[in-house]
Design an enzyme around this catalytic site. Structure first.
Site, PDB file in Angstrom:
ATOM      1  N   CYS A 117       0.905  -1.068   0.054  1.00 23.61           N
ATOM      2  CA  CYS A 117      -0.152  -0.003  -0.046  1.00 23.61           C
ATOM      3  C   CYS A 117       1.044   1.176   0.225  1.00 23.61           C
ATOM      4  O   CYS A 117       0.273   2.247  -0.069  1.00 23.61           O
ATOM      5  CB  CYS A 117      -0.933  -0.041   1.195  1.00 23.61           C
ATOM      6  SG  CYS A 117      -2.066  -1.479   1.067  1.00 23.61           S
ATOM      7  N   HIS A 259      -3.234   7.231   2.750  1.00 24.50           N
ATOM      8  CA  HIS A 259      -3.624   6.039   2.009  1.00 24.50           C
ATOM      9  C   HIS A 259      -4.829   5.759   2.641  1.00 24.50           C
ATOM     10  O   HIS A 259      -5.102   5.362   4.108  1.00 24.50           O
ATOM     11  CB  HIS A 259      -2.572   4.857   2.484  1.00 24.50           C
ATOM     12  CG  HIS A 259      -3.195   3.393   2.221  1.00 24.50           C
ATOM     13  ND1 HIS A 259      -3.764   3.034   1.105  1.00 24.50           N
ATOM     14  CD2 HIS A 259      -3.230   2.734   3.215  1.00 24.50           C
ATOM     15  CE1 HIS A 259      -4.111   1.840   1.428  1.00 24.50           C
ATOM     16  NE2 HIS A 259      -3.757   1.485   2.634  1.00 24.50           N
ATOM     17  N   ASN A 289     -10.375   0.113   0.603  1.00 26.31           N
ATOM     18  CA  ASN A 289      -8.697   0.222   0.065  1.00 26.31           C
ATOM     19  C   ASN A 289      -8.502  -0.449  -1.070  1.00 26.31           C
ATOM     20  O   ASN A 289      -8.573  -1.685  -1.226  1.00 26.31           O
ATOM     21  CB  ASN A 289      -8.341  -0.533   1.601  1.00 26.31           C
ATOM     22  CG  ASN A 289      -6.879  -0.660   1.708  1.00 26.31           C
ATOM     23  OD1 ASN A 289      -6.078  -0.388   0.759  1.00 26.31           O
ATOM     24  ND2 ASN A 289      -6.175  -0.985   2.904  1.00 26.31           N
TER      25      ASN A 289
END
Length: 338
Positions: A117, A259, A289
């Site tokens: 990520c 994020h 996500n």
């Protein structure tokens, strides 16, 4: 051509994002998981997410986002394509050359970056390095992940969070004092905690043992409790370093683009940094996500809807498997056509 090597900087020149059309609601998940819409929303902040349709791969997501970023920049020419992803189309070769060819960029440098990520932040540092070294004048950086292809659909802890999408930026050579120029990219890792976020099977270690993997080892696994704590601590610290390197205070930050891990992490990071909710960009409720796609997709959508405008002083930060984390700053530029 920017002549002074020491003054070269990577400058944002275009942005684009794309999510696949297949939408999965919380009620869709509750139909086969021990969960509910309320449970998911209160713990993650997510209402819907997108997933790839059968036969669709990460390269398909990346091509769409990359094309939109190139269109946004007003110039389809680049010298390199960097793809940040955890879900390549296959283990070998890299997916970036396929994406480049499909975008009509065959012959340019193209390679993948893997930092889960945090991949987009690592990609920013990589692209900035190519530009600073004079290797490239323009770089297309894409973050794309088809995370639903590696998540166990029966694992409530991950199936409700992770989703698919892509975001991209075009970076050009410019000067450090102009809008869009990237500040210092703060990066870090802690491999002693690599077990917190992983896919155990499929790599050289499992294969070299000449054994079949245990059931479930082919899927993404995450220790949510410890991940939460490290995510908040690492993104906060990296953000503070990046802001200090820019010569700013946290009060100077107009927009935080973190994020989109889950709403609780975002809230905790904002509180630690003293950045109020009205200065935080967010799309997690609608897209979940999306891994390495998270930040560039957020930038593209926020630019499109006007919540991100030219002149906004921005802080970008991410955290993911590795463990890996990063942060950087920039002042959002006026993009062609906007």
């Amino acid at each position: 051509m920017i002549e002074a090597f020491g003054e070269r900087a990577a400058v944002v020149a275009g942005v684009g994002g794309w999510v696949p059309p297949d939408v999965v609601t919380n009620d869709d998940l509750a139909a086969y998981l021990d969960t509910s819409d309320e449970w998911i929303r209160t713990r993650t902040g997510i209402r819907t997410r997108h997933r790839v349709s059968p036969g669709m791969a990460t390269s398909d997501l990346a091509v769409e986002a990359g094309r939109r970023a190139l269109d946004s920049s007003g110039d389809p020419r680049v010298d390199a394509v960097v793809l940040a992803t955890t879900t390549p189309d296959q283990l070998c070769p890299a997916t970036a050359p396929v994406v480049a060819a499909r975008l009509g960029l065959a012959g340019v440098a193209a390679f993948d970056v893997s930092a889960v990520c945090t991949g987009f932040l690592y990609g920013l540092a990589t692209a900035a390095g190519l530009i600073a070294a004079g290797t490239a004048e323009r770089v297309l950086l894409i973050g794309a992940d088809a995370f639903t292809t590696i998540v166990n659909p029966e694992d409530r802890s991950t199936a409700v969070i992770f989703a698919d999408g892509a975001g991209a930026v075009v970076l050009r050579a410019g000067h450090r004092d102009e809008p869009g120029a990237l500040g210092r990219v703060v990066l870090g890792t802690d491999g002693t905690l690599s077990h917190l976020i992983r896919v155990p099977a499929g790599g050289s270690r499992q294969r070299s043992l000449n054994r079949s993997h245990e059931p479930g080892e082919e899927f993404f696994q995450m220790d949510g409790r410890d991940t939460f704590r490290h995510a908040v601590e690492r993104m906060t610290a990296a953000s503070q370093q990046a802001v200090a390197s820019a010569g700013w205070s946290l009060a100077d930050v107009d927009r935080l683009a973190a994020h989109q891990a889950n709403a609780r992490i975002l809230t905790a990071v904002g509180e630690r940094l003293g950045i109020a909710a009205d200065r935080q960009l967010s799309n997690i409720a609608d897209v979940g996500n999306t891994g390495a796609a998270s930040i560039p997709l957020l930038l593209a959508q926020s630019h499109a809807d006007g919540t991100l405008a030219a002149g906004h002083r921005m802080l970008l930060t991410a955290f993911g498997g590795g463990l890996a984390w990063g942060a950087t700053t920039l002042t959002w530029p006026k993009l062609p056509g906007s």
